[in-house]
Design a protein around this motif. Structure first.
Motif, PDB file in Angstrom:
ATOM      1  N   GLY A  96     -20.849 -37.955 -14.187  1.00 61.07           N
ATOM      2  CA  GLY A  96     -19.837 -38.991 -14.000  1.00 61.07           C
ATOM      3  C   GLY A  96     -18.476 -38.683 -14.565  1.00 61.07           C
ATOM      4  N   GLY A  97     -18.289 -37.483 -15.111  1.00 64.03           N
ATOM      5  CA  GLY A  97     -16.972 -37.038 -15.549  1.00 64.03           C
ATOM      6  C   GLY A  97     -16.303 -36.211 -14.468  1.00 64.03           C
ATOM      7  N   ARG A  98     -15.460 -35.255 -14.902  1.00 59.64           N
ATOM      8  CA  ARG A  98     -14.756 -34.433 -13.917  1.00 59.64           C
ATOM      9  C   ARG A  98     -14.501 -33.044 -14.499  1.00 59.64           C
ATOM     10  NH1 ARG A  98     -12.023 -35.026  -9.229  1.00 59.64           N
ATOM     11  NH2 ARG A  98     -10.241 -33.685  -8.824  1.00 59.64           N
ATOM     12  N   ALA A  99     -14.679 -32.028 -13.653  1.00 61.03           N
ATOM     13  CA  ALA A  99     -14.276 -30.662 -13.968  1.00 61.03           C
ATOM     14  C   ALA A  99     -13.449 -30.140 -12.808  1.00 61.03           C
ATOM     15  CB  ALA A  99     -15.496 -29.778 -14.192  1.00 61.03           C
ATOM     16  N   GLU A 100     -12.449 -29.309 -13.124  1.00 55.19           N
ATOM     17  CA  GLU A 100     -11.552 -28.813 -12.081  1.00 55.19           C
ATOM     18  C   GLU A 100     -10.799 -27.586 -12.572  1.00 55.19           C
ATOM     19  OE1 GLU A 100      -8.523 -31.795 -11.239  1.00 55.19           O
ATOM     20  OE2 GLU A 100      -8.804 -32.597 -13.245  1.00 55.19           O
ATOM     21  N   ARG A 101     -10.092 -26.927 -11.650  1.00 52.03           N
ATOM     22  CA  ARG A 101      -9.230 -25.813 -12.021  1.00 52.03           C
ATOM     23  C   ARG A 101      -8.061 -26.362 -12.842  1.00 52.03           C
ATOM     24  NH1 ARG A 101      -9.201 -21.215  -9.315  1.00 52.03           N
ATOM     25  NH2 ARG A 101     -11.437 -21.564  -9.564  1.00 52.03           N
ATOM     26  N   ALA A 102      -7.857 -25.795 -14.025  1.00 52.81           N
ATOM     27  CA  ALA A 102      -6.854 -26.320 -14.948  1.00 52.81           C
ATOM     28  C   ALA A 102      -5.500 -25.651 -14.729  1.00 52.81           C
ATOM     29  CB  ALA A 102      -7.302 -26.114 -16.392  1.00 52.81           C
ATOM     30  N   ASP A 103      -4.438 -26.428 -14.907  1.00 55.12           N
ATOM     31  CA  ASP A 103      -3.082 -25.891 -14.793  1.00 55.12           C
ATOM     32  C   ASP A 103      -2.770 -24.897 -15.911  1.00 55.12           C
ATOM     33  OD1 ASP A 103      -2.632 -27.481 -12.567  1.00 55.12           O
ATOM     34  OD2 ASP A 103      -1.701 -29.101 -13.739  1.00 55.12           O
ATOM     35  N   ALA A 104      -3.521 -24.935 -16.997  1.00 57.00           N
ATOM     36  CA  ALA A 104      -3.240 -24.087 -18.160  1.00 57.00           C
ATOM     37  C   ALA A 104      -3.523 -22.621 -17.902  1.00 57.00           C
ATOM     38  CB  ALA A 104      -4.057 -24.567 -19.358  1.00 57.00           C
ATOM     39  N   GLY A 105      -4.281 -22.301 -16.845  1.00 60.84           N
ATOM     40  CA  GLY A 105      -4.574 -20.902 -16.542  1.00 60.84           C
ATOM     41  C   GLY A 105      -5.776 -20.393 -17.326  1.00 60.84           C
ATOM     42  N   TRP A 106      -5.805 -19.068 -17.501  1.00 62.73           N
ATOM     43  CA  TRP A 106      -6.947 -18.434 -18.143  1.00 62.73           C
ATOM     44  C   TRP A 106      -6.941 -18.636 -19.654  1.00 62.73           C
ATOM     45  CZ3 TRP A 106     -11.341 -16.474 -16.323  1.00 62.73           C
ATOM     46  CH2 TRP A 106     -11.410 -16.167 -14.963  1.00 62.73           C
ATOM     47  N   GLY A 107      -8.116 -19.000 -20.181  1.00 63.30           N
ATOM     48  CA  GLY A 107      -8.361 -18.974 -21.617  1.00 63.30           C
ATOM     49  C   GLY A 107      -9.242 -17.785 -21.927  1.00 63.30           C
ATOM     50  N   LEU A 108      -8.780 -16.893 -22.806  1.00 69.26           N
ATOM     51  CA  LEU A 108      -9.473 -15.653 -23.103  1.00 69.26           C
ATOM     52  C   LEU A 108      -9.354 -15.325 -24.585  1.00 69.26           C
ATOM     53  CD1 LEU A 108      -7.997 -13.668 -20.077  1.00 69.26           C
ATOM     54  CD2 LEU A 108     -10.374 -14.437 -20.243  1.00 69.26           C
ATOM     55  N   GLY A 109     -10.246 -14.483 -25.073  1.00 66.51           N
ATOM     56  CA  GLY A 109     -10.215 -14.083 -26.480  1.00 66.51           C
ATOM     57  C   GLY A 109     -10.928 -15.083 -27.365  1.00 66.51           C
ATOM     58  N   ARG A 116     -11.030 -20.529 -16.672  1.00 66.41           N
ATOM     59  CA  ARG A 116      -9.810 -21.170 -16.190  1.00 66.41           C
ATOM     60  C   ARG A 116     -10.096 -22.565 -15.649  1.00 66.41           C
ATOM     61  NH1 ARG A 116      -8.114 -18.068 -10.561  1.00 66.41           N
ATOM     62  NH2 ARG A 116     -10.243 -17.720  -9.769  1.00 66.41           N
ATOM     63  N   ASP A 117     -11.362 -22.927 -15.431  1.00 66.05           N
ATOM     64  CA  ASP A 117     -11.745 -24.304 -15.121  1.00 66.05           C
ATOM     65  C   ASP A 117     -11.974 -25.050 -16.433  1.00 66.05           C
ATOM     66  OD1 ASP A 117     -11.701 -23.500 -12.504  1.00 66.05           O
ATOM     67  OD2 ASP A 117     -13.896 -23.382 -12.302  1.00 66.05           O
ATOM     68  N   GLN A 118     -11.801 -26.367 -16.395  1.00 64.92           N
ATOM     69  CA  GLN A 118     -11.999 -27.177 -17.587  1.00 64.92           C
ATOM     70  C   GLN A 118     -12.601 -28.526 -17.222  1.00 64.92           C
ATOM     71  OE1 GLN A 118      -8.864 -27.678 -20.443  1.00 64.92           O
ATOM     72  NE2 GLN A 118      -7.938 -25.673 -20.046  1.00 64.92           N
ATOM     73  N   VAL A 119     -13.247 -29.142 -18.194  1.00 66.11           N
ATOM     74  CA  VAL A 119     -13.602 -30.557 -18.099  1.00 66.11           C
ATOM     75  C   VAL A 119     -12.341 -31.363 -18.363  1.00 66.11           C
ATOM     76  CG1 VAL A 119     -14.938 -32.431 -19.132  1.00 66.11           C
ATOM     77  CG2 VAL A 119     -15.986 -30.177 -18.801  1.00 66.11           C
ATOM     78  N   THR A 120     -12.003 -32.236 -17.445  1.00 68.78           N
ATOM     79  CA  THR A 120     -10.795 -33.046 -17.603  1.00 68.78           C
ATOM     80  C   THR A 120     -11.106 -34.524 -17.814  1.00 68.78           C
ATOM     81  OG1 THR A 120     -10.589 -33.205 -15.186  1.00 68.78           O
ATOM     82  CG2 THR A 120      -9.344 -31.452 -16.299  1.00 68.78           C
ATOM     83  N   PRO A 122     -18.029 -37.723 -19.084  1.00 70.41           N
ATOM     84  CA  PRO A 122     -18.915 -38.700 -18.438  1.00 70.41           C
ATOM     85  C   PRO A 122     -19.122 -39.920 -19.323  1.00 70.41           C
ATOM     86  CG  PRO A 122     -20.173 -36.836 -19.272  1.00 70.41           C
ATOM     87  CD  PRO A 122     -18.730 -36.488 -19.462  1.00 70.41           C
ATOM     88  N   PRO A 123     -19.588 -41.029 -18.774  1.00 71.38           N
ATOM     89  CA  PRO A 123     -19.835 -42.239 -19.568  1.00 71.38           C
ATOM     90  C   PRO A 123     -20.796 -41.954 -20.724  1.00 71.38           C
ATOM     91  CG  PRO A 123     -19.981 -42.729 -17.227  1.00 71.38           C
ATOM     92  CD  PRO A 123     -19.875 -41.235 -17.336  1.00 71.38           C
ATOM     93  N   GLY A 124     -20.458 -42.518 -21.881  1.00 69.48           N
ATOM     94  CA  GLY A 124     -21.299 -42.365 -23.055  1.00 69.48           C
ATOM     95  C   GLY A 124     -21.079 -41.098 -23.843  1.00 69.48           C
ATOM     96  N   HIS A 176     -21.353 -26.485 -19.151  1.00 69.13           N
ATOM     97  CA  HIS A 176     -20.578 -27.577 -19.752  1.00 69.13           C
ATOM     98  C   HIS A 176     -19.838 -28.358 -18.662  1.00 69.13           C
ATOM     99  CE1 HIS A 176     -17.179 -29.121 -22.291  1.00 69.13           C
ATOM    100  NE2 HIS A 176     -16.378 -28.488 -21.460  1.00 69.13           N
ATOM    101  N   GLN A 177     -19.183 -27.625 -17.772  1.00 74.11           N
ATOM    102  CA  GLN A 177     -18.425 -28.256 -16.697  1.00 74.11           C
ATOM    103  C   GLN A 177     -19.353 -28.939 -15.689  1.00 74.11           C
ATOM    104  OE1 GLN A 177     -16.257 -24.890 -15.224  1.00 74.11           O
ATOM    105  NE2 GLN A 177     -15.320 -24.502 -17.222  1.00 74.11           N
ATOM    106  N   LEU A 178     -20.454 -28.271 -15.342  1.00 72.78           N
ATOM    107  CA  LEU A 178     -21.359 -28.830 -14.344  1.00 72.78           C
ATOM    108  C   LEU A 178     -21.994 -30.128 -14.835  1.00 72.78           C
ATOM    109  CD1 LEU A 178     -23.616 -27.158 -11.845  1.00 72.78           C
ATOM    110  CD2 LEU A 178     -24.746 -28.685 -13.478  1.00 72.78           C
TER     111      LEU A 178
END
Length: 242
Positions: free
Chosen positions: A107-120, A153-157, A160-162, A99-101
Motif C-alpha cells: 500500500g505504499g509506493r516505490a518508483e524511479r527517484a529524481d536523485a539518481g544513483w546511490g552508490l558506495g 536508483r529506485d526508492q520507496v517514496t 505502506p499503512p502501519g 524493500h521497494q517491492l
C-alpha cells in the motif's frame, strides 16, 4: 527456524565464481551473526517457490537490478505472493528491491527517484528505537547513525499503512521501515562487502560524473555496518516468529 530466501536476481557471469548470488550472501551474513537457521534459496526470478506458504517460518526478499514496480510476469507474481505471505501473518524481510517491492505491495509506493544513483557507503539517521535494535550480547543498540553499502536508483517514496520509518538521509528519506511484528526492510545492502561493491561500480562508470565517482570511491573508506543490521534482522525474526 526455517527462513526462505526469495532470490530476485542472477549475478553477472564474471561475478558468479567469487560471489555466487545474493542468497548465498545472506546465508553467510546470518551465519556470521549466529543465526543457525535452515535458509534454502528459491530463485523466484526463474519461477522457483516453496511448495506451500507454511513450509517456512519467515521469508526474505533479496535485492535485484530490476524495478520492483515493473509489470514483468515474475515481478507481478512475486508481489501477489508477498501479499499472500503478509496476509498469512508471515514475518518478512526486504532488502533493496525487496524493500521497494514490499512497500509497493502493501500500500505504499516505490518508483524511479529524481536523485539518481546511490552508490558506495551512505550514512543514515535512526528515527526509532524498537526492541529488535540490539548490539549482540550488549543489549540495546543506541548509536543513532548507521553506515551501509548501497547500489540503487529506485526508492520507496511512500510507506505502506502501519509502517514506521527507521532510517533516512537526505538522498533517501525512507531508507528503512518496519511494520511492528511482521515486516522489516532496508534500502542498503547489509549482505554486501566492499569488494563486491567495487565490482558493481565498474558498471556504473557511465551513470555518474567523474567527480561523483571519486566521492563514491572515497566513501568506501567509511565503515559498512552490515553485521550490525544482520543482528537487527536476526532479533526481529526471532521475536516475530514466537
Amino acid at each position: 527456524m526455517k527462513v526462505a530466501i526469495l532470490e530476485t536476481d542472477v549475478l553477472r557471469d564474471n561475478l558468479k565464481p567469487t560471489y555466487v548470488g545474493y542468497g548465498r550472501m545472506f546465508q553467510d551474513l546470518f551465519g556470521r551473526v549466529g543465526a543457525d537457521w535452515d535458509m534454502p534459496i528459491f530463485s523466484v526470478i526463474n519461477g522457483e517457490y516453496p511448495a506451500t506458504i507454511d513450509d517456512f517460518d519467515a521469508y526474505l526478499i533479496t535485492g535485484s537490478k530490476h524495478d520492483a514496480f515493473a509489470d514483468d510476469d515474475w515481478i507481478v507474481r512475486l508481489r501477489d505472493y508477498s501479499k499472500q505471505l503478509f496476509e498469512a501473518g508471515k514475518p518478512l524481510l526486504g532488502i533493496c528491491f525487496g524493500h521497494q517491492l514490499l512497500a509497493h505491495t502493501l500500500g505504499g509506493r516505490a518508483e524511479r527517484a529524481d536523485a539518481g544513483w546511490g552508490l558506495g557507503v551512505m550514512q543514515y539517521e535512526m528515527h526509532e528505537q524498537p526492541d529488535f535494535i540490539v548490539n549482540g550480547e550488549n543489549g540495546a543498540d543506541t548509536n543513532g547513525t548507521v553506515g551501509l553499502l548501497v547500489s540503487h536508483r529506485d526508492q520507496v517514496t511512500e510507506l505502506p499503512p502501519g509502517a514506521k520509518r527507521l532510517l533516512s538521509n537526505g538522498f533517501c528519506p525512507l531508507a528503512a521501515f518496519y511494520i511492528p511484528g511482521q515486516v522489516l526492510c532496508f534500502q542498503g545492502h547489509p549482505e554486501f562487502n566492499k569488494d563486491y561493491e567495487r565490482a558493481l561500480l565498474e558498471y556504473r562508470q557511465d551513470d555518474v560524473s567523474r567527480e561523483q565517482m571519486q566521492r563514491i570511491e572515497a566513501s568506501l573508506t567509511d565503515e559498512h555496518e552490515g553485521e550490525r543490521i544482520g543482528r537487527w534482522m536476526k532479533q526481529f525474526l526471532e521475536q516475530a516468529a514466537r
